[in-house]
Design an enzyme around this catalytic site. Sequence first.
Site, mmCIF file in Angstrom:
data_model
loop_
_atom_site.group_PDB
_atom_site.id
_atom_site.type_symbol
_atom_site.label_atom_id
_atom_site.label_comp_id
_atom_site.label_asym_id
_atom_site.label_seq_id
_atom_site.Cartn_x
_atom_site.Cartn_y
_atom_site.Cartn_z
ATOM 1 N N TRP A 1 -56.800 -46.447 30.626
ATOM 2 C CA TRP A 1 -57.504 -47.238 31.649
ATOM 3 C C TRP A 1 -59.003 -47.207 31.467
ATOM 4 O O TRP A 1 -59.663 -48.248 31.586
ATOM 5 C CB TRP A 1 -57.102 -46.778 33.049
ATOM 6 N N ASP B 1 -62.594 -44.962 39.092
ATOM 7 C CA ASP B 1 -61.332 -45.688 39.211
ATOM 8 C C ASP B 1 -60.284 -44.689 39.688
ATOM 9 O O ASP B 1 -59.820 -43.849 38.929
ATOM 10 C CB ASP B 1 -60.948 -46.282 37.850
ATOM 11 N N LYS C 1 -50.208 -48.335 43.881
ATOM 12 C CA LYS C 1 -49.696 -46.981 43.624
ATOM 13 C C LYS C 1 -49.570 -46.203 44.939
ATOM 14 O O LYS C 1 -48.475 -45.955 45.386
ATOM 15 C CB LYS C 1 -50.579 -46.240 42.628
HETATM 16 C C1 LIG Z 1 -52.826 -49.534 38.012
HETATM 17 C C2 LIG Z 1 -54.195 -49.210 37.619
HETATM 18 C C3 LIG Z 1 -55.231 -50.157 37.671
HETATM 19 C C4 LIG Z 1 -55.042 -51.538 38.223
HETATM 20 O O1 LIG Z 1 -54.349 -52.382 37.472
HETATM 21 P P1 LIG Z 1 -54.116 -53.897 37.949
HETATM 22 O O2 LIG Z 1 -52.875 -54.257 37.257
HETATM 23 O O3 LIG Z 1 -55.290 -54.657 37.521
HETATM 24 O O4 LIG Z 1 -54.026 -53.860 39.432
HETATM 25 C C5 LIG Z 1 -56.502 -49.763 37.314
HETATM 26 N N1 LIG Z 1 -56.756 -48.508 36.928
HETATM 27 C C6 LIG Z 1 -55.801 -47.568 36.886
HETATM 28 C C7 LIG Z 1 -56.163 -46.179 36.520
HETATM 29 C C8 LIG Z 1 -54.496 -47.891 37.229
HETATM 30 O O5 LIG Z 1 -53.545 -46.959 37.220
#
Ligand SMILES: *Cc1c(COP(=O)(O)O)cnc(C)c1O
Length: 362
Positions: free
Chosen positions: A105, A176, A200
Amino acid sequence: MTQIFNFSAGPAVLPKEVLQQAADEMLDWHGSGMSVMEMSHRGPEFISIYQQAVHDLRELLNVPDNYRILFLQGGGLAQNAVIPMNMVGRNAQPATIDFVHTGSWSGKSIKEAARYANVNVAASAEAGQFTSVPHQESWKLTRDASYLHICTNETIDGVEFNFVPTVQGDTPIVADMSSHILSRVIDVSKYGVIFAGAQKNIGPAGLTLAIVREDLIGHALPICPSAFDWKLVADADSMYNTPPTYGIYIAGLVFAHLKRQGGVAEIEKRNIAKAELLYAALDADDFYQNRVAQDCRSRMNVPFYLRDESLNEQFLAGAKARGLLQLKGHKSVGGMRASIYNAMSIDGVQSLVDYLNEFAGR
Ligand SMILES: *Cc1c(COP(=O)(O)O)cnc(C)c1O
């Protein structure tokens, strides 16, 4: 319906009580005769839902008064562009953004930000296949960076920060927290911006949360779409355009549910117990393997491998037969992953542990 436990990384399990309440209120919210989905976002019914959600989130995370809570759209990924577009305008151009690269990420965030600013990867865990958070002494931070971006829980790699970085001067930290927000007590005042996709620990996909310190608002670049300009959104109480109303409603139910459970401190205790139970089973011998350094192991996302990977399909089929669902690891890393978010009960983790032991022939 048989009992199942859903270990999906996201969209993920939500509290049963919340889903039941949403079902009960689906056709007629509080005698209004309307579903929440059918309400005007400017009407008194929805405004009360919105205000309660913001109020409860503020209380749960102890959000200081000089922070705004924004409900946006576009998911966590859109924030990778929205944040630089809102923040680098505070600096002489071209601005530099510092990143700590701890996994998949943060990698995506680095790539996207490079379209709007210089990026400096101050530290990277790539050489160790993203199994730890680099020690802060090794970070090469930029003087006068626009901000420092970290992903405090890497959902795919299963790596979680167990500290808040110290930064030079007043460089804001952007975090994030998509996959562990509300899972542990945090000090919001240590961050400039906290953001999270909802799917989540908060609610349905499509809703995106940003908690932004007020002085960082009002600096959007001219190219920033107005629907993502924090100033316009904040001034309109997240209703500059139609917000994801149903997502906000479910998030509000989740917040209220969390409060009834005793708040974030209480849920953190349960999350620690769940994680300890699961990691102990994985560590019992070398049948399973979690490769993350002990002190960086995520309490939310637990990737693991079978020593004999030819058993993967058999493992997943056996799990499914027991109602243990969505344990397959992310395609980029393979193996297995158990996501044990707030809404996963200790009973669910115990069922998984029982299966792990049985499958390993213990
Ligand atoms: C799930 C997640 C996202 C968001 O993903 P989207 O599909 O764009 O909503 C962003 N950062 C992390 C660490 C994630 O686990």
